[in-house]
Each structure stands twice: as C-alpha cells, then as structure tokens.
Design a protein around this motif. Sequence first.
Motif, PDB file in Angstrom:
ATOM      1  N   ASP A  97       0.868  -1.176   0.000  1.00 32.02           N
ATOM      2  CA  ASP A  97       0.000   0.000   0.000  1.00 32.02           C
ATOM      3  C   ASP A  97       0.905   1.227   0.000  1.00 32.02           C
ATOM      4  O   ASP A  97       1.455   1.613   1.034  1.00 32.02           O
ATOM      5  N   VAL A  98       1.082   1.822  -1.162  1.00 27.51           N
ATOM      6  CA  VAL A  98       2.030   2.931  -1.297  1.00 27.51           C
ATOM      7  C   VAL A  98       1.565   4.179  -0.550  1.00 27.51           C
ATOM      8  O   VAL A  98       2.363   5.070  -0.275  1.00 27.51           O
ATOM      9  N   ARG A  99       0.295   4.222  -0.185  1.00 29.32           N
ATOM     10  CA  ARG A  99      -0.194   5.390   0.547  1.00 29.32           C
ATOM     11  C   ARG A  99       0.327   5.412   1.976  1.00 29.32           C
ATOM     12  O   ARG A  99       0.263   6.438   2.644  1.00 29.32           O
ATOM     13  N   GLN A 100       0.845   4.306   2.484  1.00 33.25           N
ATOM     14  CA  GLN A 100       1.361   4.250   3.848  1.00 33.25           C
ATOM     15  C   GLN A 100       2.859   4.511   3.938  1.00 33.25           C
ATOM     16  O   GLN A 100       3.431   4.423   5.011  1.00 33.25           O
ATOM     17  N   ARG A 101       3.488   4.842   2.814  1.00 30.11           N
ATOM     18  CA  ARG A 101       4.925   5.107   2.844  1.00 30.11           C
ATOM     19  C   ARG A 101       5.215   6.371   3.638  1.00 30.11           C
ATOM     20  O   ARG A 101       4.477   7.360   3.568  1.00 30.11           O
ATOM     21  N   THR A 103       8.443   7.743   3.464  1.00 27.88           N
ATOM     22  CA  THR A 103       9.308   8.506   2.574  1.00 27.88           C
ATOM     23  C   THR A 103       8.694   8.453   1.186  1.00 27.88           C
ATOM     24  O   THR A 103       7.991   7.501   0.852  1.00 27.88           O
ATOM     25  N   ARG A 104       8.944   9.456   0.410  1.00 32.51           N
ATOM     26  CA  ARG A 104       8.385   9.594  -0.926  1.00 32.51           C
ATOM     27  C   ARG A 104       6.877   9.360  -0.932  1.00 32.51           C
ATOM     28  O   ARG A 104       6.369   8.443  -1.562  1.00 32.51           O
ATOM     29  N   PRO A 105       6.126  10.153  -0.199  1.00 35.25           N
ATOM     30  CA  PRO A 105       4.669   9.967  -0.183  1.00 35.25           C
ATOM     31  C   PRO A 105       4.082  10.123  -1.589  1.00 35.25           C
ATOM     32  O   PRO A 105       4.631  10.827  -2.436  1.00 35.25           O
ATOM     33  N   VAL A 106       2.983   9.460  -1.811  1.00 32.83           N
ATOM     34  CA  VAL A 106       2.317   9.537  -3.100  1.00 32.83           C
ATOM     35  C   VAL A 106       1.663  10.899  -3.225  1.00 32.83           C
ATOM     36  O   VAL A 106       0.952  11.366  -2.336  1.00 32.83           O
TER      37      VAL A 106
END
Length: 112
Positions: A97-101, A103-106
């Motif tokens: 789930d890239v929304r939980q990153r 660093t480098r937020p979506v």
Amino acid sequence: MTTATSTQRTRRGTQWPASNCCCARKKEPDMQRTIRRDELRKMVPLADSTIYEMERRGEFPKRFNLTARCVVWDLAEVEAWIQARKQASLQPAPGPDVRQRRTRPVQTVAAT
C-alpha cells in the motif's frame, strides 16, 4: 506350478498361513526420523528467519531440542507441511500500500 492365496501359500507341497510369510509380518514401528537445520535448508528453500517467524505463527512445524546445542525437526511433519503447501492454492501476495509510505509519499493530482 505354485499358487498362493491370501490365507495360504504353497511351496513344494508344504502349506503355511500367510501370516508366517516375511511380507505379511507386522512391521516394527518406524523410528521418528529427525532432520537438522542443514538438511531442512535443502528441503525448504526459505531463509532461517522466515522459518522461525512461520514457526512462531504456527504455520511451520516446530523444532525441538535433542540436546542443549542440537535443534531438530520431525521429518514426517516437514514432509506433510510440504505436501500441504503443494496442494494449497496460494493466492498471490497483495502489492504494498504505497499510501502508507513515510518517505516519498504519493502525490495526489488535483482534479481540474
């Protein structure tokens, strides 16, 4: 010609019950075969940390100590686990789930 039935075997005119035949004797109980870590690695191509984590969650057979410094697994349990994994239809792992990153937020694109 010699003929045999399930209850008797005939050999040169002598009859004896099939239970006396070497192939019909009761097998002695099989010894529980254990394997050490190096043999387990050959059977299961997973990292040690993955195996230990799966053990902790109850998804892999538990190891036990033979001595204070010797850890082993039950071979029958490991083989049964491998068979179960072969027969199970594994679902592909979900993508991250890239929304939980952190660093480098979506970046969201503003709708126009």
